[in-house]
Enzyme design. Structure first.
Site, PDB file in Angstrom:
ATOM      1  N   SER A  71      44.429 -65.136  30.328  1.00  0.00           N
ATOM      2  CA  SER A  71      44.563 -66.385  29.575  1.00  0.00           C
ATOM      3  C   SER A  71      45.997 -66.927  29.523  1.00  0.00           C
ATOM      4  O   SER A  71      46.574 -67.238  30.549  1.00  0.00           O
ATOM      5  CB  SER A  71      44.006 -66.149  28.174  1.00  0.00           C
ATOM      6  OG  SER A  71      43.895 -67.334  27.484  1.00  0.00           O
ATOM      7  N   ASP A 287      43.598 -70.095  31.444  1.00  0.00           N
ATOM      8  CA  ASP A 287      42.198 -70.000  31.874  1.00  0.00           C
ATOM      9  C   ASP A 287      41.345 -71.117  31.284  1.00  0.00           C
ATOM     10  O   ASP A 287      40.118 -71.066  31.317  1.00  0.00           O
ATOM     11  CB  ASP A 287      41.609 -68.623  31.530  1.00  0.00           C
ATOM     12  CG  ASP A 287      41.560 -68.358  30.032  1.00  0.00           C
ATOM     13  OD1 ASP A 287      42.327 -69.000  29.293  1.00  0.00           O
ATOM     14  OD2 ASP A 287      40.740 -67.532  29.596  1.00  0.00           O
ATOM     15  N   ASP A 289      40.677 -72.138  28.209  1.00  0.00           N
ATOM     16  CA  ASP A 289      39.796 -72.037  27.039  1.00  0.00           C
ATOM     17  C   ASP A 289      40.477 -72.539  25.768  1.00  0.00           C
ATOM     18  O   ASP A 289      39.887 -72.504  24.687  1.00  0.00           O
ATOM     19  CB  ASP A 289      39.223 -70.614  26.858  1.00  0.00           C
ATOM     20  CG  ASP A 289      40.286 -69.563  26.576  1.00  0.00           C
ATOM     21  OD1 ASP A 289      41.489 -69.908  26.543  1.00  0.00           O
ATOM     22  OD2 ASP A 289      39.904 -68.390  26.398  1.00  0.00           O
ATOM     23  N   GLU A 381      40.349 -72.300  16.167  1.00  0.00           N
ATOM     24  CA  GLU A 381      41.583 -71.618  15.790  1.00  0.00           C
ATOM     25  C   GLU A 381      42.709 -72.642  15.981  1.00  0.00           C
ATOM     26  O   GLU A 381      42.609 -73.546  16.824  1.00  0.00           O
ATOM     27  CB  GLU A 381      41.809 -70.403  16.688  1.00  0.00           C
ATOM     28  CG  GLU A 381      40.715 -69.365  16.497  1.00  0.00           C
ATOM     29  CD  GLU A 381      40.953 -68.116  17.333  1.00  0.00           C
ATOM     30  OE1 GLU A 381      41.350 -67.106  16.754  1.00  0.00           O
ATOM     31  OE2 GLU A 381      40.739 -68.148  18.551  1.00  0.00           O
ATOM     32  N   ALA A 382      43.777 -72.474  15.206  1.00  0.00           N
ATOM     33  CA  ALA A 382      44.887 -73.426  15.307  1.00  0.00           C
ATOM     34  C   ALA A 382      45.430 -73.476  16.731  1.00  0.00           C
ATOM     35  O   ALA A 382      45.910 -74.519  17.198  1.00  0.00           O
ATOM     36  CB  ALA A 382      45.983 -73.027  14.334  1.00  0.00           C
ATOM     37  N   ASN A 383      45.314 -72.370  17.472  1.00  0.00           N
ATOM     38  CA  ASN A 383      45.848 -72.317  18.841  1.00  0.00           C
ATOM     39  C   ASN A 383      45.063 -73.178  19.829  1.00  0.00           C
ATOM     40  O   ASN A 383      45.414 -73.256  21.004  1.00  0.00           O
ATOM     41  CB  ASN A 383      45.940 -70.870  19.338  1.00  0.00           C
ATOM     42  CG  ASN A 383      44.573 -70.169  19.404  1.00  0.00           C
ATOM     43  OD1 ASN A 383      43.533 -70.812  19.519  1.00  0.00           O
ATOM     44  ND2 ASN A 383      44.595 -68.846  19.321  1.00  0.00           N
ATOM     45  N   ARG A 502      50.618 -60.307  11.384  1.00  0.00           N
ATOM     46  CA  ARG A 502      49.526 -59.501  11.967  1.00  0.00           C
ATOM     47  C   ARG A 502      49.922 -59.091  13.382  1.00  0.00           C
ATOM     48  O   ARG A 502      50.698 -59.804  14.049  1.00  0.00           O
ATOM     49  CB  ARG A 502      48.192 -60.249  11.979  1.00  0.00           C
ATOM     50  CG  ARG A 502      48.204 -61.548  12.715  1.00  0.00           C
ATOM     51  CD  ARG A 502      46.810 -62.118  12.854  1.00  0.00           C
ATOM     52  NE  ARG A 502      46.134 -61.590  14.021  1.00  0.00           N
ATOM     53  CZ  ARG A 502      46.307 -62.048  15.262  1.00  0.00           C
ATOM     54  NH1 ARG A 502      47.169 -63.023  15.513  1.00  0.00           N
ATOM     55  NH2 ARG A 502      45.644 -61.527  16.261  1.00  0.00           N
ATOM     56  N   SER A 504      49.536 -58.848  17.230  1.00  0.00           N
ATOM     57  CA  SER A 504      48.812 -59.631  18.234  1.00  0.00           C
ATOM     58  C   SER A 504      47.784 -58.746  18.931  1.00  0.00           C
ATOM     59  O   SER A 504      48.007 -57.553  19.116  1.00  0.00           O
ATOM     60  CB  SER A 504      49.818 -60.163  19.263  1.00  0.00           C
ATOM     61  OG  SER A 504      49.139 -60.518  20.446  1.00  0.00           O
ATOM     62  N   ARG A 511      52.897 -61.065  15.020  1.00  0.00           N
ATOM     63  CA  ARG A 511      53.006 -62.508  14.795  1.00  0.00           C
ATOM     64  C   ARG A 511      53.332 -62.790  13.329  1.00  0.00           C
ATOM     65  O   ARG A 511      52.790 -62.151  12.423  1.00  0.00           O
ATOM     66  CB  ARG A 511      51.706 -63.212  15.150  1.00  0.00           C
ATOM     67  CG  ARG A 511      51.360 -63.079  16.612  1.00  0.00           C
ATOM     68  CD  ARG A 511      50.381 -64.146  17.060  1.00  0.00           C
ATOM     69  NE  ARG A 511      49.880 -63.832  18.398  1.00  0.00           N
ATOM     70  CZ  ARG A 511      50.534 -64.118  19.525  1.00  0.00           C
ATOM     71  NH1 ARG A 511      51.711 -64.710  19.481  1.00  0.00           N
ATOM     72  NH2 ARG A 511      50.027 -63.797  20.697  1.00  0.00           N
TER      73      ARG A 511
HETATM   74  C1  G16 Z   1      42.360 -64.553  22.546  1.00  0.00           C
HETATM   75  C2  G16 Z   1      41.082 -64.862  21.812  1.00  0.00           C
HETATM   76  C3  G16 Z   1      41.361 -65.916  20.763  1.00  0.00           C
HETATM   77  C4  G16 Z   1      42.467 -65.454  19.831  1.00  0.00           C
HETATM   78  C5  G16 Z   1      43.657 -64.963  20.611  1.00  0.00           C
HETATM   79  C6  G16 Z   1      44.562 -64.262  19.654  1.00  0.00           C
HETATM   80  O1  G16 Z   1      42.851 -65.736  23.104  1.00  0.00           O
HETATM   81  O2  G16 Z   1      40.131 -65.322  22.735  1.00  0.00           O
HETATM   82  O3  G16 Z   1      40.201 -66.157  20.024  1.00  0.00           O
HETATM   83  O4  G16 Z   1      42.896 -66.488  19.029  1.00  0.00           O
HETATM   84  O5  G16 Z   1      43.272 -64.051  21.609  1.00  0.00           O
HETATM   85  O6  G16 Z   1      45.654 -63.760  20.305  1.00  0.00           O
HETATM   86  P1  G16 Z   1      46.693 -62.908  19.515  1.00  0.00           P
HETATM   87  O7  G16 Z   1      45.928 -61.771  18.885  1.00  0.00           O
HETATM   88  O8  G16 Z   1      47.677 -62.511  20.534  1.00  0.00           O
HETATM   89  O9  G16 Z   1      47.265 -63.798  18.454  1.00  0.00           O
HETATM   90  P2  G16 Z   1      43.124 -65.958  24.660  1.00  0.00           P
HETATM   91  O10 G16 Z   1      43.222 -67.435  24.825  1.00  0.00           O
HETATM   92  O11 G16 Z   1      44.417 -65.248  24.947  1.00  0.00           O
HETATM   93  O12 G16 Z   1      41.955 -65.349  25.351  1.00  0.00           O
END
Ligand code: G16
Length: 538
Positions: A71, A287, A289, A381-383, A502, A504, A511
Site C-alpha cells: 500500500s 495500491d 485503496d 478512516e481519516a487517512n 498507538r 502502527s 503514531r
Molecule cells: C492499512 C489498513 C487501514 C489502516 C492502516 C493503518 O492501510 O488497511 O485500514 O488505516 O493500515 O495503518 P497504521 O496502523 O500504520 O496506522 P493500508 O492502506 O496501508 O493498507
C-alpha cells in the site's frame, strides 16, 4: 523487476520460490494489513499464505483472494493479505491460523497444515457436494510483487487448490472480483466488469445535470502506483463531458513524496503537482485503496479534505436522497470512524446532520464490521480509506419501489458506483465527483461544510513499538505504565485539546495524534507527546 531484488529474494526464498523454510528469527503477526515487512523477508511468508488461502478456499468451497501489496509503504516493503468470499477481510480465527502458520518453525509446519486440513474436512462435511474452491491472486507495481506472486502460486498449488492469477490490480479491484466470483449478482468478476459497472453508474448519475459551480477538471496524484494505469482505463469509459483528469505521479518512485499518506500527514502538495488556486486535486495511495482531496486556498496554502470530509459529504448526499425518495426514518443510517477522526467532523455528522457515529479501532475490518450492522453504513478512516455498505433490506426497498422516483433510481445507481467490499480510491473519487456535481459545489463549497479542529500527526521511531498498548478504541494508552498520565498532564498544561498514541500496524513507528487550539498549539503538544513516547519506549 530490478535484478538485484530478484537475486536477493531468490537467495532468501529458495530458487523455486517455495521458501517453505522460515529464515526469520522474530515473530510476525497477521495485522490490519495482513503481513507487511521488507520484501526480502517475505517469500516464505507468501508461500505459506498462498497455502493457507488454498485451504480456506477448499474449506468454504469458494473463491478466496490473495493480494500482494504494501500500500502506502516504501517500494522496498511488500505485504500479503487474504480476502474472504464476500470481498471482506479475512475472518479473525483464520488470522490466528495465519499467524501460527507463518511463525511455525520448520519442523512444526506439517502439524499446522494437518490442523488446517482437518478444518477443511469439517467444512466439506457440512457441504452438500465436495467443494473445490479457488484462489484469485493480484499484485501491485512493486519490484518484488511478481516474484512474491509466484511464491503464493506455489503455496496454493502445494495444497492442491486452483490458483488464478489476475495480475496487476488495485487492492479494491481484487476484493471486488472475489465478491463477484462468489456472488455474480454483485457484478462481473475481473477488471472489465469493474470498469463497466462503475462507469455506467457514473455516466448515468451525472448526465443532464447543470452545475455551473462544479468544474469538471481534476488534477490527480497517482502516488506512482497501480492506480495510474487502472484509472486511465476507467476514465476511458467515462463521458469526457463529465470529467477530465490531469494525471501526475504515474511512473516515478512509488509513494515517494507523493500519494494520499504523504498529503494527509504533511498537509502539503505532493511533489510534481503545482496546482493553481482553487483547482480540485486528489491523491491515491500506492495500491489505490485510499483517497484524499486538496486544493490551494486564497493564501496559497494547501487545504486538505481527508476521509472525514469525504464521509461527511457522502452522508449528506445519502441522507438527502433517502429523504427525497420518501424513505425518511425507515432505515438505520450511521457513520463509523476511528479515534483519528477530526473531532469537528464527528461533531458535524453527529450534531448537525443528526447521524449517529460509532468509534472503532484502526483497521478497515473493524469499521466494516460495525457498518454492516446498519442499513446504510458510511465508514471512513481519516487517512482516506472507506466506503459505504447497504443492507439487503435497503437494496430490496430501492429496487422494488416506484421506478419513476428519480431519487430511488439515484440511490440504486449509487450502490453500483461505490465499491461496497472495501475502501476504493477510484470508486470513491467517482462518488465525490458525482456528489459535487449533484450539489453544484466547488471544492471550496465542500470544504466549508465544517472547519477541521487544528490537529497534528507524527511518527515516532522507537526500539520496539509493540511495548505501546492501548484500550480497545485506541483513545487511551495502557502501556507503558505512566505514559497516559503524563500525556494527560501535557494536555492540561497545553490549555486544551486531546492526544493519543498507538503502535502502527504497517510501519515500524508509534503514531501520535493531537488536537489543539490552533495548528501551532497542536504541533507543540504533538512534539511533547513524541518526546514522552521516546522516553517511555527507551
Ligand atoms: C492499512 C489498513 C487501514 C489502516 C492502516 C493503518 O492501510 O488497511 O485500514 O488505516 O493500515 O495503518 P497504521 O496502523 O500504520 O496506522 P493500508 O492502506 O496501508 O493498507
Amino acid at each position: 523487476m530490478s535484478k538485484s531484488i530478484v537475486k536477493e529474494l531468490t537467495r532468501l526464498g529458495n530458487t523455486d520460490h517455495t521458501g517453505l523454510l522460515n529464515p526469520i528469527d522474530r515473530p510476525l503477526s497477521y495485522g490490519t494489513a495482513g503481513f507487511r515487512c521488507l520484501a526480502t523477508d517475505l517469500p516464505f511468508v507468501v508461500f505459506r499464505v498462498g497455502a493457507l488461502a488454498g485451504l480456506r478456499a477448499r474449506q468454504l468451497g469458494q473463491c478466496i483472494g490473495v493480494m500482494i501489496t504494501a500500500s502506502h509503504n516504501p517500494m522496498l516493503d511488500n505485504g500479503v493479505k487474504v480476502v474472504d468470499p464476500m470481498g471482506e477481510m479475512l475472518v479473525e480465527d483464520w488470522e490466528v491460523h495465519a499467524t501460527e502458520f507463518v511463525n511455525a518453525k520448520d519442523d512444526e509446519v506439517a502439524a499446522v497444515i494437518e490442523k488446517l486440513e482437518h478444518l477443511v474436512k469439517e467444512g466439506q462435511l457440512n457441504a452438500s457436494e465436495t467443494p473445490q474452491g479457488k484462489v484469485f491472486c493480484a499484485f501491485d507495481t512493486r519490484d518484488s510483487s511478481q516474484y512474491l506472486h509466484d511464491a503464493a502460486k506455489k503455496g496454493c498449488e502445494f495444497v492442491g487448490t486452483e490458483f488464478v492469477s489476475l495480475g496487476l490490480l488495485t487492492t479494491p479491484q481484487l476484493h471486488y472480483s472475489v465478491r463477484c466470483e462468489n456472488d455474480p449478482t454483485f457484478g462481473m468478476a475481473g477488471e472489465l466488469g469493474y470498469y463497466e459497472s462503475l462507469s455506467n453508474a457514473f455516466n448515468a448519475l451525472n448526465k443532464n445535470i447543470d452545475a455551473p459551480n462544479y468544474d469538471k477538471m481534476l488534477v490527480l496524484d497517482c502516488a506512482n502506483g497501480v492506480g495510474a494505469s487502472k484509472f486511465r482505463k476507467l476514465l476511458g469509459r467515462i463521458d469526457s463531458e463529465l470529467l477530465e483528469v490531469e494525471f501526475t505521479n504515474e511512473t516515478g518512485s512509488l509513494n515517494y513524496k507523493c500519494g494520499a499518506d504523504f498529503v494527509k500527514i504533511l498537509r502539503s502538495f505532493p511533489e510534481g503537482l503545482d496546482a493553481a488556486m482553487g483547482v480540485r486535486c486528489a491523491s491515491f495511495d500506492g495500491d489505490a485503496d485510499r483517497l484524499v482531496y486538496f486544493y490551494r486556498d486564497t493564501n496559497g496554502f494547501c487545504r486538505l479534505l481527508d476521509g472525514d470530509k469525504i464521509a461527511a459529504l457522502i452522508a449528506g448526499f445519502i441522507q438527502s436522497e433517502v429523504d427525497a425518495a420518501g424513505l425518511t426514518g425507515q432505515f438505520k443510517i450511521g457513520a463509523v470512524q476511528t479515534a483519528y477522526a477530526n473531532g469537528n467532523s464527528t461533531a458535524y455528522i453527529r450534531d448537525v446532520m443528526k447521524i449517529p457515529v460509532d468509534c472503532v479501532p484502526t483497521g478497515v475490518k473493524h469499521l466494516h464490521h460495525a457498518a454492516i450492522k446498519l442499513d446504510i453504513g458510511i465508514y471512513f478512516e481519516a487517512n482516506g480509506h472507506g466506503t459505504v455498505v447497504f443492507s439487503q433490506l435497503f437494496k430490496d426497498a430501492i429496487s422494488q419501489g416506484d421506478q419513476d422516483n428519480v431519487h430511488l433510481k439515484k440511490l440504486q445507481l449509487f450502490t453500483k458506483l461505490i465499491n461496497e467490499t472495501v475502501g476504493d480510491a477510484m470508486s470513491d473519487l467517482l462518488v465525490v465527483e458525482t456528489i459535487l456535481r449533484n450539489n453544484n459545489w466547488s471544492v471550496e463549497d465542500w470544504d466549508a461544510i465544517y472547519e477541521d479542529a487544528p490537529s497534528c500527526q507524527l511518527k515516532v521511531e522507537v526500539k520496539d513499538r509493540t511495548v505501546v498498548k492501548t484500550t480497545w478504541d485506541e483513545t487511551e494508552c495502557t502501556h507503558p505504565a505512566g505514559l497516559q498520565k503524563e500525556m494527560e498532564e501535557l494536555i492540561i498544561a497545553n490549555g486544551a485539546g486531546r492526544a493519543f498514541v498507538r503502535p502502527s500496524g504497517t510501519e515500524d513507528v508509534v503514531r501520535v495524534y493531537t488536537e489543539g487550539t490552533c495548528e501551532e498549539n497542536a504541533k507543540v503538544l504533538a512534539n511533547a507527546v513524541a518526546h514522552l513516547v521516546q522516553k517511555y519506549c527507551a
